[in-house]
Scaffold this motif. Structure first.
Motif, PDB file in Angstrom:
ATOM      1  N   PRO A 375       0.840  -1.193   0.000  1.00  0.00           N
ATOM      2  CA  PRO A 375       0.000   0.000   0.000  1.00  0.00           C
ATOM      3  C   PRO A 375       0.880   1.251   0.000  1.00  0.00           C
ATOM      4  N   SER A 376       0.305   2.387  -0.269  1.00  0.00           N
ATOM      5  CA  SER A 376       1.075   3.632  -0.220  1.00  0.00           C
ATOM      6  C   SER A 376       1.554   3.877   1.199  1.00  0.00           C
ATOM      7  N   PRO A 377       2.605   4.681   1.376  1.00  0.00           N
ATOM      8  CA  PRO A 377       3.073   5.000   2.736  1.00  0.00           C
ATOM      9  C   PRO A 377       1.947   5.514   3.630  1.00  0.00           C
ATOM     10  N   GLU A 378       1.068   6.337   3.061  1.00  0.00           N
ATOM     11  CA  GLU A 378      -0.026   6.886   3.858  1.00  0.00           C
ATOM     12  C   GLU A 378      -0.978   5.780   4.330  1.00  0.00           C
ATOM     13  N   LYS A 379      -1.299   4.863   3.430  1.00  0.00           N
ATOM     14  CA  LYS A 379      -2.202   3.777   3.800  1.00  0.00           C
ATOM     15  C   LYS A 379      -1.551   2.817   4.793  1.00  0.00           C
ATOM     16  N   MET A 380      -0.253   2.585   4.644  1.00  0.00           N
ATOM     17  CA  MET A 380       0.435   1.731   5.612  1.00  0.00           C
ATOM     18  C   MET A 380       0.417   2.378   6.996  1.00  0.00           C
ATOM     19  N   MET A 381       0.626   3.690   7.042  1.00  0.00           N
ATOM     20  CA  MET A 381       0.627   4.384   8.326  1.00  0.00           C
ATOM     21  C   MET A 381      -0.749   4.332   8.971  1.00  0.00           C
ATOM     22  N   ILE A 382      -1.785   4.488   8.178  1.00  0.00           N
ATOM     23  CA  ILE A 382      -3.147   4.384   8.699  1.00  0.00           C
ATOM     24  C   ILE A 382      -3.389   2.989   9.272  1.00  0.00           C
ATOM     25  N   ALA A 383      -2.905   1.970   8.570  1.00  0.00           N
ATOM     26  CA  ALA A 383      -3.085   0.593   9.042  1.00  0.00           C
ATOM     27  C   ALA A 383      -2.384   0.369  10.376  1.00  0.00           C
ATOM     28  N   VAL A 384      -1.185   0.920  10.526  1.00  0.00           N
ATOM     29  CA  VAL A 384      -0.455   0.787  11.785  1.00  0.00           C
ATOM     30  C   VAL A 384      -1.223   1.453  12.915  1.00  0.00           C
ATOM     31  N   GLU A 385      -1.704   2.670  12.676  1.00  0.00           N
ATOM     32  CA  GLU A 385      -2.432   3.404  13.713  1.00  0.00           C
ATOM     33  C   GLU A 385      -3.729   2.699  14.081  1.00  0.00           C
ATOM     34  N   GLU A 386      -4.398   2.120  13.100  1.00  0.00           N
ATOM     35  CA  GLU A 386      -5.623   1.377  13.379  1.00  0.00           C
ATOM     36  C   GLU A 386      -5.336   0.141  14.225  1.00  0.00           C
ATOM     37  N   GLN A 387      -4.205  -0.505  13.944  1.00  0.00           N
ATOM     38  CA  GLN A 387      -3.833  -1.669  14.751  1.00  0.00           C
ATOM     39  C   GLN A 387      -3.564  -1.254  16.194  1.00  0.00           C
ATOM     40  N   TYR A 388      -2.839  -0.155  16.381  1.00  0.00           N
ATOM     41  CA  TYR A 388      -2.573   0.335  17.733  1.00  0.00           C
ATOM     42  C   TYR A 388      -3.884   0.600  18.472  1.00  0.00           C
ATOM     43  N   ARG A 389      -4.831   1.279  17.802  1.00  0.00           N
ATOM     44  CA  ARG A 389      -6.103   1.620  18.442  1.00  0.00           C
ATOM     45  C   ARG A 389      -6.907   0.368  18.785  1.00  0.00           C
TER      46      ARG A 389
END
Length: 499
Positions: A375-389
């Protein structure tokens, strides 16, 4: 690198990322070897930098524990293995997908279903010989700095500076690679608790990282802080030499399993205590609720922290203050802002090894060659943050960020299939792991490894197929005749006869 949505990283053209890469793998332990093999299979040029004089990482045992009794400071001793350590998962669940961990006959080999640590080291040596990986490994080479740099064509490269650690070294050497895979493990840097009085307590304190054998503790009163796997294992061993052993658990009620009750009844010099509240100047160790003992030694079996002191990425990927989280990492592998040229193998905990490392390595290798996209860097970052939450909402503490087996087992089971067409972890292998741990916790911590007569009918059938029809039947180790082992299929069938 072209991402799923067509974004190209750092101005690179698709053609640039379709060519084969020059890749540096840091570490020649189990995860580094798995990654190196997968990268080579994909056609990449691989250089493995290893600070020790042999492969194995944690499995390269040394009697020098770095606790003041040897010649090496603790911080420079990589392995945390103690002499008596045995696997807690059966060997059938631990092999590479195409190189099963069959019993091998011969001097110095350990054919048990739950072998000791040296057998794992020898198995990794066999793996290296079979797949001719040793020529890619540069031993006695410590990586001291890794940083991104601009390549001639505008792409991101990596400057890797290393130094020889034998014979005085030859000074720093800097090399440039297209990509770096960090595979240095996470069981080398001790994590110590914060206990009042630790700094002034004048008797012996050590972390289990520095424990090797029980003899030096003969006749002592010992407090073992931490009732996890290593804490319980070491406490049991110490009962054979110590005057008394006091195992301090964060939650004593949770630690009082049926197997623990049986253990306490058998070893009258073993005591389960609550959390340590403080250490007294008179040698006393005071537990929550006021219980106390005067101890000769306090041993901390309190885990390890992630540490990558050589990695210079600014704030793009870092270890948190507690040492428990590496991030941000998309699927525990790729830092979004630096993917795919920087990646990590072996960060997750409680996953089947080396199978999970193989899957990670294959994913990395295919992304680098352009066969798989991210995924794009932005989408990967969103996925990481969603996992944390999601984990926070579920009550999973930050220290368990990278734990999969006890938190999201389905995620590791499906990981390889999802990202790189790697076969999913087989149900029967997971069953024998879970069964072994259940026997340990619910029945007998001392004998669970040697009870192999209660597998389910399904597992028995799978074991027969594993021994008789594994692809490894047709493999032969690529070693010199003087060092050759019997054919793996032959030793596998011999093992069947033993069972």
């Amino acid at each position: 690198m072209v991402f799923d949505d067509g974004v190209v990283a750092d101005g690179e053209t698709p053609e640039q990322w379709k060519k084969k890469k020059n890749v540096c793998v840091i570490g020649a332990g189990m995860s580094g070897l798995a990654a190196a093999r997968e990268l080579r299979r994909e056609g990449h040029a691989v250089t493995v930098l290893e600070q020790a004089g042999d492969i194995g990482g944690q499995w390269l045992y040394t009697d020098d524990a770095g606790d003041g009794d040897g010649d090496t400071p603790a911080a420079s001793v990589h392995s945390s293995m103690y002499a008596s350590l045995r696997l807690i998962s059966p060997r059938e669940s631990m092999g590479f997908t195409d190189f099963p961990f069959f019993p091998v006959s011969g001097d110095g080999r350990d054919p048990r279903r739950f072998p000791g640590h040296r057998e794992v080291f020898l198995y990794l040596n066999d793996f290296c010989h079979a797949f001719r990986l040793l020529d890619a490994v540069r031993f006695n080479t410590k990586v001291i700095h890794v940083a991104a740099m601009a390549g001639d064509g505008g792409e991101r490269n990596w400057a890797v500076r290393s130094v020889r650690v034998v014979d005085g070294g030859d000074g720093d050497v800097e090399e440039v690679f297209d990509a770096v895979v960090v595979a240095t493990g996470h069981y080398s840097q001790p994590k110590l608790p914060r206990i009042k009085g630790m700094e002034s307590w004048k008797r012996r304190q050590l972390h289990s990282h520095c424990y090797r054998r029980p003899e030096k503790f003969r006749g002592e009163v010992i407090v073992v802080v931490g009732a996890g796997d290593s804490g319980k294992d070491i406490a049991i061993e110490l009962t054979g030499v110590a005057k008394s052993v006091h195992l301090a658990a964060t939650d004593r009620d949770a630690a009082m399993s049926p197997a623990m009750r049986k253990l306490l009844a058998k070893h009258t010099n073993l005591h389960l205590r609550p959390r340590v509240e403080h250490l007294g100047d008179d040698g006393a160790v005071v537990f929550d609720g006021g219980e106390r003992v005067v101890a000769d030694t306090v041993m901390y079996c309190t885990g390890y922290v992630y540490s990558f002191p050589f990695l210079d990425t600014g704030d793009e990927v870092a270890v948190d203050e507690d040492g428990s989280r590496v991030g941000p990492l998309f699927e525990h592998v790729f830092p979004p802002a630096l993917a795919p040229s920087l990646s990590f193998v072996g960060v997750p905990k409680k996953v089947p090894a080396p199978w999970f490392f193989e899957a990670q390595g294959k994913w990395i290798a295919m992304v680098l060659s352009g066969k798989k996209s991210l995924p794009s860097p932005e989408k990967m970052m969103i996925a990481v943050e969603e996992q944390y939450r999601a984990r926070a909402v579920a009550g999973v503490p930050v220290k368990c960020t990278h734990e999969l087996g006890g938190v999201e087992p389905q995620k590791y089971i499906e990981f390889g299939e999802k990202y790189c067409d790697f076969p999913r972890f087989e149900d029967w292998k997971r069953e024998i792991i879970v069964s072994a741990l259940k026997k340990r916790d619910d029945d007998d911590m001392e004998t669970f490894r040697d009870r192999v007569d209660d597998d389910s009918d399904y597992v028995r059938l799978c074991l027969q197929n594993w021994y008789s029809s594994s692809p490894a039947q047709d493999q032969r180790l690529s070693v010199d005749d003087d060092d050759a082992h019997p054919p793996l299929a032959q030793t596998a069938m011999a093992a069947l006869a033993l069972n």
